[in-house]
Design an enzyme around this catalytic site. Structure first.
Site, PDB file in Angstrom:
ATOM      1  N   ASP A  95      36.494  42.311  40.401  1.00 60.11           N
ATOM      2  CA  ASP A  95      37.799  42.052  39.805  1.00 60.11           C
ATOM      3  C   ASP A  95      38.403  43.384  39.380  1.00 60.11           C
ATOM      4  OD1 ASP A  95      36.696  40.790  36.532  1.00 60.11           O
ATOM      5  OD2 ASP A  95      36.501  42.763  37.474  1.00 60.11           O
ATOM      6  N   LEU A  96      39.605  43.350  38.861  1.00 58.25           N
ATOM      7  CA  LEU A  96      40.351  44.570  38.588  1.00 58.25           C
ATOM      8  C   LEU A  96      40.212  44.957  37.123  1.00 58.25           C
ATOM      9  CD1 LEU A  96      43.595  43.745  40.586  1.00 58.25           C
ATOM     10  CD2 LEU A  96      41.505  44.870  41.398  1.00 58.25           C
ATOM     11  N   ASP A 146      42.503  37.936  39.005  1.00 61.15           N
ATOM     12  CA  ASP A 146      42.328  39.243  39.645  1.00 61.15           C
ATOM     13  C   ASP A 146      40.943  39.365  40.276  1.00 61.15           C
ATOM     14  OD1 ASP A 146      41.386  41.295  36.776  1.00 61.15           O
ATOM     15  OD2 ASP A 146      40.900  39.226  37.285  1.00 61.15           O
TER      16      ASP A 146
END
Length: 675
Positions: free
Chosen positions: A546-547, A589
């Site tokens: 994920d970010l 995300d």
């Protein structure tokens, strides 16, 4: 008196003429039916489009909400585990804060289950659940409208189970808090084990929720397709019936005219053409029964001198009679002309007549009169038929038995960019053997031979060499000898329907924002990848990430900016992967990549470095220059798991290990991470 060919219309009895006059009523009804069909079709297509748009928007909103819900519970578990290790109360507060999203969604759903649904409280709950304000109304309307829908019932049951698990997670968090306060390590270890089980169960609940919504989207697609197909089929069939009736009427009229020419002499001698001896002052000396039938008078009234051809002429035709009289005096005969005469009952009868003076006479002559009531009625019918044919929005073609075009409407000319003159005499592409495959042409020919019609979807080429999706219906018309006389073709542009079907398919399998595979398609692709890896004895890797620092972007700049960043991330990932790899967005995300046919596990690590480097590059969105990073967790088949759920879970665990080791790194899963 040469133009007797026009006299043939006066071959019917008064009963037949009255019957023919009544034909206009069915034609008018058919026109009204066609207008009604087009109005209904427009309303139906608009309604279907609106219902489809609203329904798909609701599905999209719930899928996005599920991603936020799953992300929130994962973050809560992460903070709780950190709290267990660090015993820092700020981690415990973050744990409770993360669960506020899940609790907000719960409040929103429970408010809608009230009788009546509490929309305002539901809106507050969904907003607290992190859902975009523009999506909340769609979620509420979709939930209320499809509350009794099978798939939504199933999704609601899964959601309810998820809320119960969230409650258990809250309780476990409270227990861990108490264990830490009491410094009870045994209690702490026990509750951490429960947290791991709950995390797996919540992960499965999120997956099941997405799958059931995907199945619902499939059902909606098939239902709308069936409705559209039935609707278009009924519309095409109705147009065919009316067009077929028009063609048959034209054939009948043409045949009657030919027969009339062949029977002219016998018809004339059989007293079917109105003939009278007249005088310039209006007197009628003699007349045959045909003429008397036209004007509605009896022979007794004729013999009593009660009929005067001048008084039978309406005032507006007096000047016409004067011109004919002048021509008679000059040439001894007048050119046949049209006028109306007054029937005994007061209505006007359209007639076609010609006259000649008797030899040596200047005030007496012979006149022939043809009743044109039927002809005028037929002309009106033909005009109505032509109007129906020309005003149709569908392309319509009529060919002869040799498949050469003899009539084509404006809609088809507009579609092809060719004029009627260019199209007449040509063979329509759908009937031409050299414009399609041999098997397709044989299929059409067989259907026309066996059933008299064929229908189906084709790709139709238009004038600029572009193609459109079209629904084509071909019907044959036979003459009285049961031989093919015409082909009738209707072509309906169904490009919008096909586009809607593709959109439904895309929504069912691809993420609405980034165009990447969604959770459902990812599950299918991974299942197939594992089957191939097992068959060929090769490695398969999952890269879960994920970010980092993405949430502040949403908080500071808004969801639109965040969505733009996600699109750029997706674009960069697509450029990195091979054609055989799959990139998916699981929600929020979170992204995952399936890498197949690896020769060595380190290839996954090397590729992870490329991902970390690519995603670390600055992002320019509007006037903002933004920076994010990512942490990649890697699980490998078969050593880290042999099923989709285990591999995904282990990749997720490895990702959190990468985050814990300092972010912007990748980490291979190993069993020690479960401890």
């Amino acid at each position: 008196m040469t133009p007797f060919v026009w006299h043939m219309t006066d071959t019917k009895t008064r009963f037949e003429l009255a019957k023919d006059k009544a034909v206009g009523s069915p034609i008018r009804r058919k026109v009204l039916i066609i207008v009604s069909i087009f109005i209904m079709s427009s309303i139906m297509l608009i309604s279907l489009g609106y219902a489809q748009s609203e329904t798909l928007n609701g599905v999209r909103a719930f899928v996005r909400g599920e991603g936020l819900w799953a992300k929130a519970q994962k973050d809560a578990v992460l903070h709780l585990e950190r709290y267990a290790r660090s015993r820092n109360l700020s981690d415990y507060e973050k744990f409770k804060q993360a669960l506020s999203i899940n609790l907000g969604d719960k409040d929103g759903r429970l408010a809608l289950l009230e009788t009546p649904p509490n929309k305002e409280r539901s809106r507050i709950g969904f907003l607290a659940g992190g859902n975009h304000p523009n999506d909340v109304d769609s979620m509420i309307d979709f939930f209320i409208r499809f509350e009794d829908f099978y798939y939504l019932k199933q999704a609601n049951a899964i959601w309810d189970d998820g809320d119960r698990k969230i409650n258990e997670l809250i309780l476990s968090g409270q227990n861990i808090h108490q264990c830490i306060i009491a410094s009870d390590n045994a209690c702490l270890k026990k509750n951490l084990e429960e947290i791991k089980v709950l995390s797996l169960e919540l992960h499965k609940i999120g997956t099941d929720f997405s799958l059931i919504l995907s199945e619902g989207a499939h059902w909606i697609k098939s239902t709308l397709f069936t409705i559209s197909l039935v609707f278009i089929g009924l519309l095409s069939f109705s147009i065919f019936l009316i067009t077929r009736h028009i063609v048959l009427a034209l054939n009948k009229t043409e045949q009657e005219l030919m027969d009339s020419e062949n029977r002219f002499l016998s018809l004339y001698q059989a007293n079917v053409i109105g003939i009278m001896d007249w005088h310039m002052d209006g007197r009628i000396y003699t007349a045959n029964d045909a003429y008397l039938n036209i004007i509605g008078y009896s022979r007794e009234e004729l013999e009593a001198g009660k009929i005067n051809w001048r008084t039978l002429t309406p005032d507006e035709y007096k000047s016409t009679d004067q011109k004919a009289t002048a021509e008679l005096l000059k040439n001894g005969m007048c050119t046949p002309f049209e006028k109306e005469i007054i029937h005994k009952q007061g209505h006007f009868i359209p007639v076609y007549l010609g006259a000649t003076l008797l030899n040596g006479e200047t005030d007496k002559g012979i006149c022939f009169v043809v009743d044109q009531s039927l002809q005028k009625s037929n002309e009106t019918k033909l005009k109505l038929s032509a109007t129906v044919f020309e005003t149709s929005n569908d392309g319509m073609i009529i060919t002869d038995k040799f498949k050469h075009i003899i009539a084509v409407n404006n809609a088809y000319c507009k579609k092809t960019g060719l004029s009627k003159q260019q199209l007449l005499g040509t063979i329509p592409p759908i009937l031409a053997l050299n414009s399609m495959t041999e098997g397709f042409h044989q299929n059409i020919s067989r259907s026309l031979h066996d059933t008299g019609h064929w229908q189906g979807d084709v790709l139709d080429t238009i004038s600029n060499e572009q193609t459109i999706s079209a629904y084509v219906k071909i019907n044959i018309v036979k003459d009285k000898h049961n031989k093919i006389s015409h082909f009738v073709i209707s072509i309906t542009d169904i490009s919008e329907r096909k586009a809607a079907e593709e959109q439904l398919k895309k929504l069912a399998h691809y993420d609405y924002l980034t165009g990447l595979a969604n959770r459902s398609l990812y599950h299918d692709r991974l299942t197939q990848a594992l089957i191939r890896a097992k068959r060929h004895n090769t490695l398969c890797a999952l890269l879960f990430f994920d970010l980092d620092k993405f949430k502040p972007i949403n908080d500071l700049y808004g969801h639109e900016t965040g969505d733009s960043v996600l699109k750029i991330v997706a674009s960069r990932l697509k450029k990195l992967v091979r054609d055989s790899d799959t990139v998916a967005r699981l929600g929020g995300d979170e992204f995952i990549i399936i890498m197949e046919d690896l020769q060595h596990s380190q290839h996954a690590g090397d590729f992870s470095k490329k991902i970390i480097h690519a995603l670390a590059q600055p992002y320019q969105v509007n006037e903002h220059i933004l920076e994010i990073s990512c942490s990649v967790g890697i699980s490998l088949y078969p050593q880290d798991g042999e099923d989709t759920l285990t591999l995904t879970r282990n990749a997720d665990i490895a990702m959190y290990a990468a985050k814990a080791s300092g972010r912007n790194q990748y980490y291979f899963y190993n069993p020690s991470l479960n401890q």
